[in-house]
Write a protein that holds these residues in place. Structure first.
Motif, PDB file in Angstrom:
ATOM      1  N   ARG A  56       0.953  -1.311  -0.040  1.00  0.00           N
ATOM      2  CA  ARG A  56      -0.007   0.016  -0.133  1.00  0.00           C
ATOM      3  C   ARG A  56       0.934   1.245  -0.125  1.00  0.00           C
ATOM      4  NH1 ARG A  56      -3.065  -3.266   3.474  1.00  0.00           N
ATOM      5  NH2 ARG A  56      -2.182  -2.293   5.257  1.00  0.00           N
ATOM      6  N   ALA A  57       2.054   1.083   0.733  1.00  0.00           N
ATOM      7  CA  ALA A  57       2.810   2.513   0.953  1.00  0.00           C
ATOM      8  C   ALA A  57       3.546   2.744  -0.733  1.00  0.00           C
ATOM      9  CB  ALA A  57       3.966   2.089   1.871  1.00  0.00           C
ATOM     10  N   ARG A  58       3.891   1.612  -1.377  1.00  0.00           N
ATOM     11  CA  ARG A  58       4.294   1.740  -2.631  1.00  0.00           C
ATOM     12  C   ARG A  58       3.445   2.205  -3.495  1.00  0.00           C
ATOM     13  NH1 ARG A  58       7.011  -3.402  -1.974  1.00  0.00           N
ATOM     14  NH2 ARG A  58       5.250  -4.299  -3.024  1.00  0.00           N
ATOM     15  N   GLU A  59       2.160   1.833  -3.413  1.00  0.00           N
ATOM     16  CA  GLU A  59       1.023   2.223  -4.247  1.00  0.00           C
ATOM     17  C   GLU A  59       0.781   3.929  -4.055  1.00  0.00           C
ATOM     18  OE1 GLU A  59      -1.804   2.190  -7.203  1.00  0.00           O
ATOM     19  OE2 GLU A  59      -0.094   0.889  -6.880  1.00  0.00           O
ATOM     20  N   ASN A  60       0.892   4.057  -2.589  1.00  0.00           N
ATOM     21  CA  ASN A  60       0.643   5.809  -2.534  1.00  0.00           C
ATOM     22  C   ASN A  60       1.533   6.352  -3.091  1.00  0.00           C
ATOM     23  OD1 ASN A  60      -1.698   5.036  -1.154  1.00  0.00           O
ATOM     24  ND2 ASN A  60      -0.726   4.850   1.031  1.00  0.00           N
ATOM     25  N   ILE A  61       2.932   5.886  -2.825  1.00  0.00           N
ATOM     26  CA  ILE A  61       3.948   6.829  -3.508  1.00  0.00           C
ATOM     27  C   ILE A  61       3.820   7.020  -4.934  1.00  0.00           C
ATOM     28  CG2 ILE A  61       6.601   6.828  -3.829  1.00  0.00           C
ATOM     29  CD1 ILE A  61       6.742   5.808  -0.915  1.00  0.00           C
ATOM     30  N   ARG A  62       3.658   5.925  -5.609  1.00  0.00           N
ATOM     31  CA  ARG A  62       3.492   5.692  -7.021  1.00  0.00           C
ATOM     32  C   ARG A  62       2.345   6.692  -7.343  1.00  0.00           C
ATOM     33  NH1 ARG A  62       0.420   4.101 -11.052  1.00  0.00           N
ATOM     34  NH2 ARG A  62      -0.981   3.224  -9.528  1.00  0.00           N
ATOM     35  N   GLN A  63       1.232   6.604  -6.728  1.00  0.00           N
ATOM     36  CA  GLN A  63       0.139   7.567  -7.213  1.00  0.00           C
ATOM     37  C   GLN A  63       0.445   9.149  -6.954  1.00  0.00           C
ATOM     38  OE1 GLN A  63      -3.280   6.478  -4.880  1.00  0.00           O
ATOM     39  NE2 GLN A  63      -3.503   4.476  -6.040  1.00  0.00           N
ATOM     40  N   LYS A  64       1.332   9.415  -6.000  1.00  0.00           N
ATOM     41  CA  LYS A  64       1.696  10.909  -5.658  1.00  0.00           C
ATOM     42  C   LYS A  64       2.803  11.176  -6.720  1.00  0.00           C
ATOM     43  CE  LYS A  64       1.273  10.640  -0.736  1.00  0.00           C
ATOM     44  NZ  LYS A  64       0.347  11.366  -0.575  1.00  0.00           N
ATOM     45  N   LEU A  65       3.650  10.133  -7.141  1.00  0.00           N
ATOM     46  CA  LEU A  65       4.556  10.632  -8.222  1.00  0.00           C
ATOM     47  C   LEU A  65       3.743  10.734  -9.419  1.00  0.00           C
ATOM     48  CD1 LEU A  65       7.534   8.027  -7.461  1.00  0.00           C
ATOM     49  CD2 LEU A  65       7.392  10.536  -7.113  1.00  0.00           C
ATOM     50  N   GLN A  66       2.842   9.938  -9.797  1.00  0.00           N
ATOM     51  CA  GLN A  66       1.906  10.160 -11.098  1.00  0.00           C
ATOM     52  C   GLN A  66       1.448  11.443 -11.054  1.00  0.00           C
ATOM     53  OE1 GLN A  66       2.387   8.337 -13.584  1.00  0.00           O
ATOM     54  NE2 GLN A  66       0.681   9.148 -14.855  1.00  0.00           N
ATOM     55  N   GLN A  67       0.635  11.819  -9.750  1.00  0.00           N
ATOM     56  CA  GLN A  67       0.180  12.910  -9.763  1.00  0.00           C
ATOM     57  C   GLN A  67       1.036  14.302 -10.057  1.00  0.00           C
ATOM     58  OE1 GLN A  67      -3.232  13.340  -9.652  1.00  0.00           O
ATOM     59  NE2 GLN A  67      -3.257  15.715  -9.288  1.00  0.00           N
ATOM     60  N   ASP A  68       2.071  14.248  -9.357  1.00  0.00           N
ATOM     61  CA  ASP A  68       3.215  15.422  -9.436  1.00  0.00           C
ATOM     62  C   ASP A  68       3.622  15.354 -11.011  1.00  0.00           C
ATOM     63  OD1 ASP A  68       5.052  17.057  -8.449  1.00  0.00           O
ATOM     64  OD2 ASP A  68       6.598  15.887  -9.154  1.00  0.00           O
ATOM     65  N   LYS A  69       3.607  14.204 -11.646  1.00  0.00           N
ATOM     66  CA  LYS A  69       4.023  14.366 -13.089  1.00  0.00           C
ATOM     67  C   LYS A  69       3.066  14.923 -13.991  1.00  0.00           C
ATOM     68  CE  LYS A  69       5.157  11.131 -16.831  1.00  0.00           C
ATOM     69  NZ  LYS A  69       5.306   9.729 -17.173  1.00  0.00           N
ATOM     70  N   LEU A  70       1.778  14.522 -13.561  1.00  0.00           N
ATOM     71  CA  LEU A  70       0.662  15.272 -14.281  1.00  0.00           C
ATOM     72  C   LEU A  70       0.733  16.649 -14.026  1.00  0.00           C
ATOM     73  CD1 LEU A  70      -2.120  12.407 -13.659  1.00  0.00           C
ATOM     74  CD2 LEU A  70      -0.653  12.837 -15.921  1.00  0.00           C
ATOM     75  N   GLU A  71       0.787  17.109 -13.000  1.00  0.00           N
ATOM     76  CA  GLU A  71       0.667  18.377 -12.599  1.00  0.00           C
ATOM     77  C   GLU A  71       1.727  19.263 -13.298  1.00  0.00           C
ATOM     78  OE1 GLU A  71       0.576  18.730  -8.356  1.00  0.00           O
ATOM     79  OE2 GLU A  71      -1.333  18.110  -8.121  1.00  0.00           O
ATOM     80  N   ARG A  72       3.119  18.545 -13.249  1.00  0.00           N
ATOM     81  CA  ARG A  72       4.080  19.156 -14.172  1.00  0.00           C
ATOM     82  C   ARG A  72       3.668  19.395 -15.451  1.00  0.00           C
ATOM     83  NH1 ARG A  72       9.136  19.235 -11.469  1.00  0.00           N
ATOM     84  NH2 ARG A  72       8.956  18.283  -9.273  1.00  0.00           N
ATOM     85  N   ARG A  73       3.324  18.577 -16.134  1.00  0.00           N
ATOM     86  CA  ARG A  73       2.783  18.599 -17.650  1.00  0.00           C
ATOM     87  C   ARG A  73       1.924  19.483 -17.954  1.00  0.00           C
ATOM     88  NH1 ARG A  73       4.392  14.484 -20.916  1.00  0.00           N
ATOM     89  NH2 ARG A  73       2.726  14.849 -22.237  1.00  0.00           N
ATOM     90  N   GLU A  74       0.762  19.797 -16.874  1.00  0.00           N
ATOM     91  CA  GLU A  74      -0.199  20.672 -17.106  1.00  0.00           C
ATOM     92  C   GLU A  74       0.535  22.238 -16.844  1.00  0.00           C
ATOM     93  OE1 GLU A  74      -4.278  22.235 -14.958  1.00  0.00           O
ATOM     94  OE2 GLU A  74      -3.396  20.425 -14.514  1.00  0.00           O
ATOM     95  N   MET A  75       1.421  22.345 -15.937  1.00  0.00           N
ATOM     96  CA  MET A  75       2.303  23.659 -15.705  1.00  0.00           C
ATOM     97  C   MET A  75       2.777  24.016 -17.008  1.00  0.00           C
ATOM     98  SD  MET A  75       1.002  24.987 -12.968  1.00  0.00           S
ATOM     99  CE  MET A  75       2.098  26.407 -13.224  1.00  0.00           C
ATOM    100  N   LEU A  76       3.602  22.793 -17.589  1.00  0.00           N
ATOM    101  CA  LEU A  76       4.283  23.214 -18.696  1.00  0.00           C
ATOM    102  C   LEU A  76       3.319  23.363 -20.121  1.00  0.00           C
ATOM    103  CD1 LEU A  76       7.111  20.745 -18.087  1.00  0.00           C
ATOM    104  CD2 LEU A  76       7.460  23.421 -17.745  1.00  0.00           C
ATOM    105  N   GLY A  77       2.054  23.159 -19.904  1.00  0.00           N
ATOM    106  CA  GLY A  77       1.363  23.238 -21.128  1.00  0.00           C
ATOM    107  C   GLY A  77       1.216  21.888 -22.070  1.00  0.00           C
TER     108      GLY A  77
END
Length: 318
Positions: free
Chosen positions: A143-164
């Motif tokens: 569960r901890a690995r899954e939470n970290i994976r989801q957080k990293l994925q969310q951070d990646k999506l937010e970065r892509r959104e900020m970069l347009g």
């Protein structure tokens, strides 16, 4: 009294005189076998010797004067009878000992089986407990690995959104050369810079470094770091939601709560990266209305959210 009379009578039937039989019984022998053994061992004794129990008691019981007898003689028949009685007594004693030994052996075997069974049940219980604990630890780790994976994925999506960039990158489709067909792809339209501002990466990097510095300064007290992150997030969110409120855009640096939670760390540098300026001789931090940049505030909010929710934030940096 009846027991003494019966034993004396049995000895008389075997050929002993009443006085000798009385002496044998009054010498502390409570059975006919013991009395005969005593008579065999004291064959040469005279009747004048004192018995082991008081003579007056024997005289009252059987009314016999022992002193009138000079002695007694043990015949061969009586000796054979005494030997036979002794042999029978030994056999009974030996049989009883064997029986008791068999019972003790059975008891030892039963106790040994119960001990082995108890040990087996304890080991089985310990094995089940270990398997259950191991499974729980693996589930928690997964569960901890899954939470970290989801957080990293969310951070990646937010970065892509900020970069347009689109939130999801197109996945190329692999086809065999002989079945390949021309693929029609939709051309992406240019993004309006006013709608999705792209901020220099250096600004976000500097923000992230400020937050890492706060985390390192409080490595022994994670609660203080989390409190600083939440306080900064409140400042940024309030201005993001109410950019025209002058009170929200001005902070007294000497405020004790501000100093305790943010000021004594690198919180002021973080706010300056958000557009705040020192005014009134450095007594206040002010974010002028014309300097409010929603894109910068959004980037700051994202960095603060990641720092607050990512358990590994700041741990892998130098």
């Amino acid at each position: 009294m009846e027991v003494y009379k019966r034993l004396v009578g049995e000895l008389e039937e075997m050929g002993f005189s009443k006085a000798i039989a009385t002496k044998a019984i009054c010498s502390g022998n409570s059975s006919i076998e013991d009395a005969i053994n005593w008579l065999v061992e004291h064959e040469n004794d005279t009747a004048d010797s004192e018995p082991q129990t008081p003579m007056k008691q024997a005289e009252v019981l059987v009314n016999v004067n022992i002193e009138e007898s000079d002695g007694f003689h043990i015949s061969e028949d009586i000796k054979l009878r005494a030997k036979e009685l002794r042999n029978q007594a030994w056999k009974r004693k030996a049989e009883l000992e064997r029986k008791l030994e068999r019972q003790r052996e059975k008891e030892r075997i039963r106790a040994g089986k119960e001990l082995l069974e108890a040990k087996r049940m304890a080991e089985e219980s310990e094995r089940k407990r270990f398997l259950s604990q191991n499974k729980a630890e693996k589930d928690e780790e997964r569960r901890a690995r899954e939470n970290i994976r989801q957080k990293l994925q969310q951070d990646k999506l937010e970065r892509r959104e900020m970069l347009g960039l689109p939130r999801e990158a197109p996945v190329p489709v692999k086809v065999k050369p002989e079945t390949a067909e021309p693929q029609i792809t939709k051309k992406l339209e240019p993004v309006d810079p006013g709608l999705s501002p792209v901020k220099p990466a250096a600004v976000r990097d500097n923000m992230r470094e400020c937050l890492r510095s706060i985390k390192r300064q409080n490595k022994d007290d994670n609660a203080k770091a989390m409190r600083a992150f939440k306080t900064l997030l409140i400042y940024v969110t309030n201005i993001f939601n109410n950019p025209d409120n002058d009170k929200l855009r001005k902070i007294r640096i000497s405020n004790p709560l501000f100093q305790e939670r943010v000021g004594k760390f690198e919180g002021i540098e973080f706010l300056e990266l958000c557009g705040f300026e020192r005014v009134d001789g450095g007594k206040f931090l002010l974010l002028p209305r014309e300097n409010v940049d929603i894109g910068v505030l959004k980037s700051a909010a994202i960095e603060l959210h990641n720092a607050s929710t990512n358990p590994f934030f700041g741990l892998l940096s130098g």
